[in-house]
Design a protein around this motif. Structure first.
Motif, mmCIF file in Angstrom:
data_model
loop_
_atom_site.group_PDB
_atom_site.id
_atom_site.type_symbol
_atom_site.label_atom_id
_atom_site.label_comp_id
_atom_site.label_asym_id
_atom_site.label_seq_id
_atom_site.Cartn_x
_atom_site.Cartn_y
_atom_site.Cartn_z
ATOM 1 N N ALA A 56 0.829 -1.205 0.000
ATOM 2 C CA ALA A 56 0.000 0.000 0.000
ATOM 3 C C ALA A 56 0.865 1.258 0.000
ATOM 4 C CB ALA A 56 -0.926 0.013 1.217
ATOM 5 N N THR A 57 2.165 1.108 0.202
ATOM 6 C CA THR A 57 3.115 2.218 0.219
ATOM 7 C C THR A 57 4.157 1.995 -0.869
ATOM 8 O OG1 THR A 57 2.824 2.526 2.595
ATOM 9 C CG2 THR A 57 4.794 3.487 1.603
ATOM 10 N N PRO A 58 4.468 2.965 -1.681
ATOM 11 C CA PRO A 58 5.445 2.785 -2.762
ATOM 12 C C PRO A 58 6.800 2.318 -2.222
ATOM 13 C CG PRO A 58 4.312 4.891 -2.981
ATOM 14 C CD PRO A 58 3.934 4.343 -1.640
ATOM 15 N N PRO A 59 7.476 1.410 -2.915
ATOM 16 C CA PRO A 59 8.806 0.970 -2.476
ATOM 17 C C PRO A 59 9.801 2.122 -2.562
ATOM 18 C CG PRO A 59 8.337 0.152 -4.675
ATOM 19 C CD PRO A 59 7.060 0.769 -4.186
ATOM 20 N N GLY A 60 10.844 2.051 -1.738
ATOM 21 C CA GLY A 60 11.790 3.159 -1.653
ATOM 22 C C GLY A 60 12.658 3.338 -2.875
ATOM 23 N N SER A 61 13.081 2.248 -3.522
ATOM 24 C CA SER A 61 14.011 2.354 -4.660
ATOM 25 C C SER A 61 13.501 1.510 -5.818
ATOM 26 C CB SER A 61 15.418 1.905 -4.240
ATOM 27 O OG SER A 61 15.900 2.683 -3.159
ATOM 28 N N PRO A 62 12.439 1.934 -6.488
ATOM 29 C CA PRO A 62 11.912 1.144 -7.599
ATOM 30 C C PRO A 62 12.879 1.143 -8.784
ATOM 31 C CG PRO A 62 10.829 3.284 -7.503
ATOM 32 C CD PRO A 62 11.693 3.190 -6.288
ATOM 33 N N VAL A 63 12.775 0.091 -9.583
ATOM 34 C CA VAL A 63 13.587 -0.063 -10.785
ATOM 35 C C VAL A 63 12.697 0.194 -11.993
ATOM 36 C CG1 VAL A 63 14.981 -1.684 -12.135
ATOM 37 C CG2 VAL A 63 15.111 -1.692 -9.631
ATOM 38 N N GLU A 64 13.270 0.758 -13.024
ATOM 39 C CA GLU A 64 12.531 1.064 -14.243
ATOM 40 C C GLU A 64 11.745 -0.170 -14.719
ATOM 41 O OE1 GLU A 64 11.198 3.283 -17.588
ATOM 42 O OE2 GLU A 64 12.228 3.949 -15.764
ATOM 43 N N GLY A 65 10.446 0.041 -14.889
ATOM 44 C CA GLY A 65 9.586 -1.033 -15.373
ATOM 45 C C GLY A 65 8.907 -1.826 -14.271
ATOM 46 N N ASN A 66 9.268 -1.588 -13.003
ATOM 47 C CA ASN A 66 8.598 -2.298 -11.890
ATOM 48 C C ASN A 66 7.115 -1.947 -11.869
ATOM 49 O OD1 ASN A 66 11.213 -2.276 -9.302
ATOM 50 N ND2 ASN A 66 10.974 -3.485 -11.163
ATOM 51 N N ARG A 67 6.284 -2.990 -11.675
ATOM 52 C CA ARG A 67 4.835 -2.774 -11.632
ATOM 53 C C ARG A 67 4.254 -3.425 -10.386
ATOM 54 N NH1 ARG A 67 3.617 -5.202 -17.493
ATOM 55 N NH2 ARG A 67 5.283 -6.539 -16.730
ATOM 56 N N TYR A 68 3.213 -2.794 -9.856
ATOM 57 C CA TYR A 68 2.544 -3.268 -8.645
ATOM 58 C C TYR A 68 1.046 -3.075 -8.796
ATOM 59 C CZ TYR A 68 7.223 -2.809 -6.599
ATOM 60 O OH TYR A 68 8.570 -2.907 -6.349
ATOM 61 N N ILE A 69 0.275 -3.962 -8.153
ATOM 62 C CA ILE A 69 -1.152 -3.707 -7.939
ATOM 63 C C ILE A 69 -1.267 -3.106 -6.550
ATOM 64 C CG2 ILE A 69 -3.414 -4.771 -7.587
ATOM 65 C CD1 ILE A 69 -2.691 -6.827 -9.697
ATOM 66 N N ILE A 70 -1.851 -1.937 -6.458
ATOM 67 C CA ILE A 70 -1.854 -1.195 -5.208
ATOM 68 C C ILE A 70 -2.894 -1.769 -4.253
ATOM 69 C CG2 ILE A 70 -2.175 1.094 -4.179
ATOM 70 C CD1 ILE A 70 -1.295 2.282 -6.864
ATOM 71 N N ALA A 71 -2.464 -2.075 -3.020
ATOM 72 C CA ALA A 71 -3.328 -2.694 -2.015
ATOM 73 C C ALA A 71 -4.222 -1.662 -1.335
ATOM 74 C CB ALA A 71 -2.473 -3.436 -0.983
ATOM 75 N N THR A 72 -5.033 -2.146 -0.397
ATOM 76 C CA THR A 72 -6.005 -1.308 0.305
ATOM 77 C C THR A 72 -5.316 -0.213 1.125
ATOM 78 O OG1 THR A 72 -7.477 -3.214 0.462
ATOM 79 C CG2 THR A 72 -7.950 -1.363 1.919
ATOM 80 N N ALA A 73 -5.985 0.962 1.204
ATOM 81 C CA ALA A 73 -5.523 2.118 1.983
ATOM 82 C C ALA A 73 -4.117 2.561 1.578
ATOM 83 C CB ALA A 73 -5.586 1.805 3.475
ATOM 84 N N PRO A 74 -3.894 2.908 0.329
ATOM 85 C CA PRO A 74 -2.559 3.316 -0.116
ATOM 86 C C PRO A 74 -2.170 4.698 0.435
ATOM 87 C CG PRO A 74 -4.159 3.580 -1.882
ATOM 88 C CD PRO A 74 -4.872 2.880 -0.771
ATOM 89 N N THR A 75 -0.863 4.897 0.518
ATOM 90 C CA THR A 75 -0.339 6.162 1.049
ATOM 91 C C THR A 75 0.715 6.719 0.106
ATOM 92 O OG1 THR A 75 1.379 5.021 2.318
ATOM 93 C CG2 THR A 75 -0.742 5.385 3.425
ATOM 94 N N GLY A 76 1.173 7.923 0.443
ATOM 95 C CA GLY A 76 2.235 8.546 -0.338
ATOM 96 C C GLY A 76 1.798 8.810 -1.769
ATOM 97 N N ALA A 77 2.695 8.531 -2.707
ATOM 98 C CA ALA A 77 2.413 8.778 -4.116
ATOM 99 C C ALA A 77 1.290 7.886 -4.648
ATOM 100 C CB ALA A 77 3.679 8.569 -4.937
ATOM 101 N N TRP A 78 0.964 6.845 -3.880
ATOM 102 C CA TRP A 78 -0.106 5.931 -4.323
ATOM 103 C C TRP A 78 -1.470 6.278 -3.703
ATOM 104 C CZ3 TRP A 78 2.377 0.371 -3.902
ATOM 105 C CH2 TRP A 78 3.405 0.248 -4.858
ATOM 106 N N ALA A 79 -1.556 7.288 -2.907
ATOM 107 C CA ALA A 79 -2.800 7.619 -2.210
ATOM 108 C C ALA A 79 -3.956 7.773 -3.197
ATOM 109 C CB ALA A 79 -2.617 8.913 -1.414
ATOM 110 N N GLY A 80 -5.079 7.128 -2.849
ATOM 111 C CA GLY A 80 -6.271 7.210 -3.685
ATOM 112 C C GLY A 80 -6.231 6.329 -4.914
ATOM 113 N N ARG A 81 -5.249 5.457 -5.017
ATOM 114 C CA ARG A 81 -5.075 4.639 -6.228
ATOM 115 C C ARG A 81 -5.310 3.147 -5.962
ATOM 116 N NH1 ARG A 81 -4.422 7.857 -10.894
ATOM 117 N NH2 ARG A 81 -3.237 9.741 -10.338
ATOM 118 N N VAL A 82 -6.102 2.794 -4.962
ATOM 119 C CA VAL A 82 -6.305 1.392 -4.618
ATOM 120 C C VAL A 82 -6.758 0.597 -5.837
ATOM 121 C CG1 VAL A 82 -8.691 1.795 -3.856
ATOM 122 C CG2 VAL A 82 -7.419 -0.187 -3.002
#
Length: 320
Positions: free
Chosen positions: A44-70
């Motif tokens: 639910a929180t973006p990883p600290g050091s993502p690598v180009e092309g990394n993809r995630y499905i955002i979990a419940t109650a996201p925070t930070g740059a992912w807020a509102g993107r569940v």
């Protein structure tokens, strides 16, 4: 700017300047969501050091740059997060768990549970051998009562399934059939039922328990040949030697009759001539009626009827 219906890919407009920008944006979207594979669907929180092309499905109650993107797909592209809103039917491989998710009803769900949420018809549940497709197994559920669910728990070991059909089977290990009433062998025709039949090798002891006695005050009834006391018929018991490990206090028979070809008591051996043989310091014949009578009967007048008194089986006196 016009977009495609499902993936929101940008169209090229007529006389558009810098067409490569629109084309590259569309290619970036295709690269992010086609053949979708995400690293995780549990963050639910973006990883600290993502690598180009990394993809995630955002979990419940996201925070930070992912807020509102569940439930959205987040892709780290060109140094920033791009987000893609899934459509019904999207599928994604989750690398962290090795599972496939399906987007349905506003949520990501496991693909197999969603497909078989209502169960799988027994006519469709077919197992096929991987080497020989002519070997198949079907499961029939028609014998289950309406509205009933049966649960079967596999034992923590490898073994063969038991069959109630006409099949020879061997049960290995400790097998217990526990119920108030268990029947083994109910045929009324000629049949053979075997229990503990393996030939015991020298030096080994085999124990076959029939109706092990219970606590004080209880009664254990072992019926051999018939469950009805006193039922008629002939029972033949073949055995070389039978030893009773404890005292037999009562032999009760409804017909009050027991027949034996030979009877040896007190360790005596009976034979075809001495069919009743007794080793005993004394013999008691006690009256149980209006009187008592001992009879020694001759078949014909020429025969002898006598009491012989011997020492070392040598006659010393004869009465008769």
């Amino acid at each position: 700017m016009a977009l495609t219906t499902h993936l929101d890919l940008t169209y090229l407009d007529a006389n558009q300047a810098q067409k490569h920008v629109t084309v590259n944006e569309a290619l970036r979207t295709l690269d992010a969501v086609v053949q979708l594979s995400v690293l995780s669907a549990a963050l639910a929180t973006p990883p600290g050091s993502p690598v180009e092309g990394n993809r995630y499905i955002i979990a419940t109650a996201p925070t930070g740059a992912w807020a509102g993107r569940v439930n959205q797909v987040a892709s780290w592209t060109d140094g920033s997060w791009l987000f893609y809103l899934p459509e019904v039917g999207w599928q994604a491989w989750v690398e962290a768990t090795g599972t496939v998710l399906l987007y349905s009803g506003g949520a990501w769900v496991g693909l197999l549970p969603s497909l078989f949420a209502g169960g799988l018809a027994d006519t469709a549940f077919l197992l096929t051998d991987d080497l020989d497709p002519t070997k198949r197994a079907l499961f029939e559920l028609s014998g289950i009562a309406t509205g009933t669910t049966r649960t079967y728990t596999l034992p923590n070991q490898t073994g063969a399934l038991a069959s109630i059909g006409n099949l020879n089977q061997t049960f290995v290990g400790a097998t217990t059939f526990s119920n108030a009433a268990v029947s083994v062998g109910t045929s009324i025709a000629t049949a053979t039922y075997t229990l503990g039949s393996g030939a015991t090798t020298s030096g080994n002891t085999k124990t076959v328990n029939l109706g092990t006695a219970g606590a004080a005050g209880s009664t254990t009834v072992v019926n051999i040949g018939s469950a009805v006391a006193g039922a008629l018929g002939t029972i033949t018991i073949n055995s070389p030697t039978v030893n009773f490990a404890s005292t037999v206090s009562v032999i009760a028979m409804a017909a009050a009759n027991m027949s034996a070809l030979y009877l040896g008591l007190g360790g005596a051996a009976a034979d075809s001539t001495n069919r009743l043989s007794i080793n005993t310091p004394a013999v008691l014949l006690n009256n149980a009626g209006a009187g008592i009578e001992a009879t020694v009967n001759k078949a014909v007048p020429a025969n002898d009827a006598a009491f012989a008194f011997k020492t070392g089986f040598s006659a010393r006196a004869l009465f008769g």
